[in-house]
Design an enzyme around this catalytic site. Structure first.
Site, short mmCIF file in Angstrom:
data_model
loop_
_atom_site.label_atom_id
_atom_site.label_comp_id
_atom_site.label_asym_id
_atom_site.label_seq_id
_atom_site.Cartn_x
_atom_site.Cartn_y
_atom_site.Cartn_z
N GLU A 22 0.83 -1.21 0.00
CA GLU A 22 0.00 0.00 0.00
C GLU A 22 0.87 1.26 0.00
OE1 GLU A 22 -2.65 1.60 -0.49
OE2 GLU A 22 -3.90 1.82 1.29
N THR A 67 -4.65 9.39 -3.73
CA THR A 67 -4.60 9.52 -2.27
C THR A 67 -3.46 10.44 -1.85
OG1 THR A 67 -5.58 7.35 -1.93
CG2 THR A 67 -4.31 8.23 -0.11
#
Ligand code: HSE
Length: 311
Positions: A132, A185
């Site tokens: 991630e 993000t």
């Protein structure tokens, strides 16, 4: 007999959940990514195919969330088995639904099964987080943890990481509306304030504590009052075309609460019946259409299972 290949599903997730920035998230039944792993030549880790990403994701094993997660796992356990990875993206990139997290989770879950490592979710977690990290450039577990553990999770702390599974109502429906915009993000994090007032901290902590209590006790009125984010939503709403119009439509259709899913552009709305969940999807899709944008909508209860083997 040991397997030569495996195909798994890893679910999308809604993170933040209103006031719980970086500390709350839950897994969905759909959408989710499919990851296929095949044993290959000694020591070679490679990505053989990526679909559903419009050519945007890297084949470089140092940059792809799935391969970085598996590499971290293989290194830690000194495993030299070669693995070929196929990634089938079933959700938009930059959707706010934990797309990179789902690929990283699917990868480590699949590797654990394929190589018969019998590792627990706690042991798999750091490797999925390493995956991630390459996508979002930050350590946040509020997509990875729910996708991997299933259910609704609270990240009590990051140092050391402490994941708590929390109860949520059996009849809690989540409608996700995903307007056709891409938000990275890393960019949505870069616009956030680095300091907040004590007044806002008091409001936010009150809401997050009450939200967890409301979820655990099936108190929909308390969930409605506490699904309120005074720190992140006002800043990020500007990134989502028509955000407050979409939210108004969800609330008028009967939502208990509505907010940004992760870093957006997806938004989620809670309700306590399938009928209302469908109505929210129809009404919010209409608003997005009138704004000149396409959208996808998903309706899901909380997925308590997490990743699963497909084949
Ligand atoms: N908590 C993260 C954020 C989730 O809001 O930046 C990203 O999907």
């Amino acid at each position: 007999m040991s397997r030569e290949s495996i195909k798994v599903f890893a679910p999308a997730s809604v993170s933040n959940v209103g006031p719980g920035f970086d500390i709350l998230g839950f897994a969905l039944f759909e959408p989710g990514d499919e990851i296929i792993l095949r044993k290959s030549l000694y020591g070679k880790l490679e990505i053989s195919s990526i679909t559903g990403d419009s050519g945007k994701l890297p084949y470089d094993i140092e940059k792809n969330t799935a391969s970085v997660a598996i590499k971290s796992l293989l290194n830690k356990h000194e495993i030299s088995q070669g693995i070929s990875i196929e990634v089938n993206k079933k959700m938009g990139l930059g959707s706010g639904l934990g797309s990179s997290a789902a690929s990283a989770v699917g990868a480590v879950f699949a590797a654990n099964e394929l190589l018969e490592l019998n590792l627990s979710v706690e042991e798999l977690l750091p490797h999925a987080l390493a995956g991630e990290f390459v996508a979002s450039k930050a350590i946040h577990a509020d997509n990875v943890a729910p996708s991997l553990y299933g259910g609704f999770v609270l990240i009590r702390g990051y140092d050391p990481i402490d994941i708590i599974k929390i109860k949520s109502p059996k009849n809690l429906y989540c409608t996700v509306i995903f307007p056709d915009i891409e938000i990275k993000t890393s960019e949505a994090r870069s616009i956030l304030p680095t300091e907040v007032s004590l007044k806002k901290v008091i409001s936010q902590t009150g809401n997050v504590a009450a939200l967890i209590y409301g979820l655990a006790t099936t108190d929909y009125s308390l969930i409605a009052r506490s699904l309120n984010d005074v720190i992140i939503e006002p800043v990020r709403a500007k990134l989502i075309t028509g955000y407050y119009e979409i939210k108004k439509a969800a609330m008028e259709a009967g939502a208990i609460g509505c907010n940004i899913s992760g870093s957006g552009p997806s938004m989620f709305a809670f309700s306590n019946s399938e009928e209302v969940a469908n109505k929210i999807a129809t009404e919010t899709k209409n608003v997005v259409k009138n704004l000149g944008l396409g959208s996808a909508a998903y309706i899901s209860k909380v997925n308590e299972v997490g990743p699963r083997i497909l084949d």
